[in-house]
Structure formats: structure tokens, C-alpha cells
Write an enzyme that holds these catalytic residues in place. Sequence first.
Site, PDB file in Angstrom:
ATOM      1  N   PHE A  12       0.831  -1.202   0.000  1.00 55.33           N
ATOM      2  CA  PHE A  12       0.000   0.000   0.000  1.00 55.33           C
ATOM      3  C   PHE A  12       0.869   1.257   0.000  1.00 55.33           C
ATOM      4  O   PHE A  12       0.690   2.158  -0.834  1.00 55.33           O
ATOM      5  CB  PHE A  12      -0.936  -0.025   1.203  1.00 55.33           C
ATOM      6  CG  PHE A  12      -1.867   1.138   1.301  1.00 55.33           C
ATOM      7  CD1 PHE A  12      -2.637   1.541   0.225  1.00 55.33           C
ATOM      8  CD2 PHE A  12      -1.982   1.843   2.496  1.00 55.33           C
ATOM      9  CE1 PHE A  12      -3.505   2.620   0.316  1.00 55.33           C
ATOM     10  CE2 PHE A  12      -2.848   2.917   2.604  1.00 55.33           C
ATOM     11  CZ  PHE A  12      -3.607   3.309   1.513  1.00 55.33           C
ATOM     12  N   ASP A  46      10.745   1.442 -14.092  1.00 56.33           N
ATOM     13  CA  ASP A  46      11.823   1.172 -13.161  1.00 56.33           C
ATOM     14  C   ASP A  46      12.461  -0.172 -13.467  1.00 56.33           C
ATOM     15  O   ASP A  46      11.996  -0.935 -14.309  1.00 56.33           O
ATOM     16  CB  ASP A  46      11.318   1.197 -11.720  1.00 56.33           C
ATOM     17  CG  ASP A  46      10.083   0.319 -11.504  1.00 56.33           C
ATOM     18  OD1 ASP A  46       9.529  -0.169 -12.504  1.00 56.33           O
ATOM     19  OD2 ASP A  46       9.687   0.136 -10.344  1.00 56.33           O
ATOM     20  N   CYS A  73      10.229  -0.095   2.768  1.00 58.56           N
ATOM     21  CA  CYS A  73       8.813  -0.151   3.127  1.00 58.56           C
ATOM     22  C   CYS A  73       8.355  -1.567   3.462  1.00 58.56           C
ATOM     23  O   CYS A  73       7.303  -1.739   4.089  1.00 58.56           O
ATOM     24  CB  CYS A  73       7.949   0.380   1.983  1.00 58.56           C
ATOM     25  SG  CYS A  73       8.203   2.117   1.583  1.00 58.56           S
ATOM     26  N   ARG A  76       6.714  -7.221   7.865  1.00 58.21           N
ATOM     27  CA  ARG A  76       5.594  -8.052   8.304  1.00 58.21           C
ATOM     28  C   ARG A  76       4.660  -7.108   9.039  1.00 58.21           C
ATOM     29  O   ARG A  76       5.003  -6.571  10.090  1.00 58.21           O
ATOM     30  CB  ARG A  76       6.050  -9.179   9.231  1.00 58.21           C
ATOM     31  CG  ARG A  76       4.910 -10.144   9.604  1.00 58.21           C
ATOM     32  CD  ARG A  76       5.425 -11.301  10.461  1.00 58.21           C
ATOM     33  NE  ARG A  76       4.437 -12.365  10.555  1.00 58.21           N
ATOM     34  CZ  ARG A  76       3.523 -12.481  11.523  1.00 58.21           C
ATOM     35  NH1 ARG A  76       3.485 -11.581  12.497  1.00 58.21           N
ATOM     36  NH2 ARG A  76       2.665 -13.490  11.529  1.00 58.21           N
ATOM     37  N   TYR A 145       4.572  -6.266  17.007  1.00 58.56           N
ATOM     38  CA  TYR A 145       4.885  -5.464  15.828  1.00 58.56           C
ATOM     39  C   TYR A 145       5.666  -4.211  16.220  1.00 58.56           C
ATOM     40  O   TYR A 145       6.725  -3.905  15.657  1.00 58.56           O
ATOM     41  CB  TYR A 145       3.598  -5.099  15.102  1.00 58.56           C
ATOM     42  CG  TYR A 145       3.761  -4.139  13.954  1.00 58.56           C
ATOM     43  CD1 TYR A 145       4.352  -4.538  12.756  1.00 58.56           C
ATOM     44  CD2 TYR A 145       3.294  -2.826  14.051  1.00 58.56           C
ATOM     45  CE1 TYR A 145       4.488  -3.661  11.701  1.00 58.56           C
ATOM     46  CE2 TYR A 145       3.418  -1.942  12.989  1.00 58.56           C
ATOM     47  CZ  TYR A 145       4.015  -2.361  11.825  1.00 58.56           C
ATOM     48  OH  TYR A 145       4.146  -1.480  10.763  1.00 58.56           O
ATOM     49  N   GLY A 194     -25.152   2.786   4.192  1.00 59.23           N
ATOM     50  CA  GLY A 194     -26.099   3.425   5.090  1.00 59.23           C
ATOM     51  C   GLY A 194     -26.391   2.658   6.352  1.00 59.23           C
ATOM     52  O   GLY A 194     -27.471   2.784   6.940  1.00 59.23           O
TER      53      GLY A 194
END
Length: 323
Positions: A12, A46, A73, A76, A145, A194
Site C-alpha cells: 500500500f 523502473d 517499506c 511483516r 509489531y 447506510g
Amino acid sequence: MMNILLTGASGFVGSGVRRSLLQRGMPVRSVFRSETSALMSDIRGDTVELQPSLGGSTDWRTAVAEIDAVVHCAARVHVMRDTAVDPLSEFRNINTLGTMNLARQAAAAGVKRFVFVSSIKVNGEGTAPGMPFTAQQVPNPIDPYGVSKWEAEQELHALAAETGMEVVIIRPVLVYGPGVKANFLNMMKWLYEGVPLPLGAIHNKRSLVALDNLVDLIVTCIDHPQAANQTFLVSDGEDLSTTELLQRMSRAFGKRPRLLPVPVWMLEAAASLLGKKSVAQRLCGSLQVDISCTCERLGWTPPVSVDAALRKTAQHFLDQQKQ
């Protein structure tokens, strides 16, 4: 012009960094875990490096050859329901040992700067209202983490002192933007459909960061002289309550939210009965960061406003619904 090695190029955040670097015409060597993930990318221009392993014994010598800066970047990532028998060991293998293995080989190859995308979880899990996290305070990671990221940060600074390779640490808060997954995506689905939500009376404050703002800071840190050997917190610069976020996300959809003003104490009690205390903490608790040092040191401001970023995120979601 600097040659950049980018890990996590299909993720991401990594994919956003890759797109930005290529748009700026910077030479990029992008690392993908598999040929499939590389082929699925919708951008080109790239050099692609396939590296299925990100652990402590991975050979990065070819990847870091003739590279000026590494943007790391790959990780885990934090998950809500970790099924690993020993989560800390699993996180350490990739986020600590894997990071340091790459960093040592980068330093040996003469890489000038190593930009490490860490996490606000290094600071902790929450803040008291009006008392945001800063980069200067003593870290207090709670979960595996966050611990693995903090350990990597410490070892990276030691490596910088030993080798002279500059290290830049960036600790993002929750990142959102086009293609966001997990809880933020679920929230958008509920608002779009909604669904009535009992979240209309929450007065906490939480920092978020739009993907475009995080990417802009990462790219800035690649060669900014004042970034060397520094740690930066990053957010949009505007903190929202859970209720405000839902209201503004709904406006981005062109809808009115259906939010019920259930008292926080009642939400917390219900979550406790259901064994979901951590969910209540994220919905009702505060987590703020102070980015003033980031902005002052780098002469940087978040280029995208919260509402503009929410509109872009909502439009991507709507486009996906049409497919």
C-alpha cells in the site's frame, strides 16, 4: 540524480512511493516478492528486482549495487488476529533481523542513506487528550509489531554511528487513501451502505495520515540534508474524533451518516462483555502525534488536506464498486 532501491514496491505504501518516484523521473530499482506481484503493477519505468525472502539471511548484494539510497517499506505488517505461535519471533525475523541484514549490506555497498518506514506503535498505543506523542519521548511499544520496529530503529542508529550511512526513521500513524484495506475499508462500506452506527458521540482525537502526505514526506527524506539520522512522526496535521471522521467520510461520499449518539461508557461496557476491549480503545481512545518538529526541521507541510484525501479515497472506492 540518486539511484533508489525501494522494498515493498507492491504494498500500500510502497506502491505509492514507487509511483511518486517514477513521476519525478528518479531512477528506481523496485523490489517485489514475486513475479506475479510485479506483473500486476499498473506502472512501469523502473528496474524490477525479485526477492521472495526478506529475512536475516537474504542476499541483497546485487540489489544494493550502485544504489545511493534505500527506502525500506517492506515489513511483516500488524494484523488484528495473528495466528503465529510466537508472533514476536515472526515479526523480529522480518522487521528486525531482515531490516538489519539489508541495512548492513547496503552500508557495505556504499549506500549513502537508509530510509526506514517504522510505525507510531513504537511510541505506544494511545495518548491522553491534548498530550500527543513526540519523536523525542521515550518509546513504549506494547505489541510484537511495535517491539520489532523499535528494535530495528535502535540497531539502525547503531549501524549509522558505526558505518557513516545516514539513517532516517519515519513513524506513520494510521495510513488511508485509495486502495486502503482492513478496518478503514470496512468503515467505508458501512457508510456507503447506510448502516446505522452507534458512534455518534465520541469526542476522542486521533491522528491519521493520507497516503499522499506520507509518500511526500518519504520522498522528501531521501535527500533532504536535515533528515540525516533523524526520527520523524507524520500525520495530516489535523486530528479528528471517530465521529468527525465518519461524518467527513460520509460527506466525501455525498451521503448523510446514520450515527447514533450512544455514550462512550456504554460502548466500552458492551465491548468488554464481548471481549473486544481493543476495538473500543481504537474507536473511543485518543492517539495524537505532534508533527511540528517534522515540519520545522524539513520545511515541510502536508500537501493534501484531510477532506481532499477523503474525497480521493471515496472516489476510488466508488470506482471499484462499478467494476
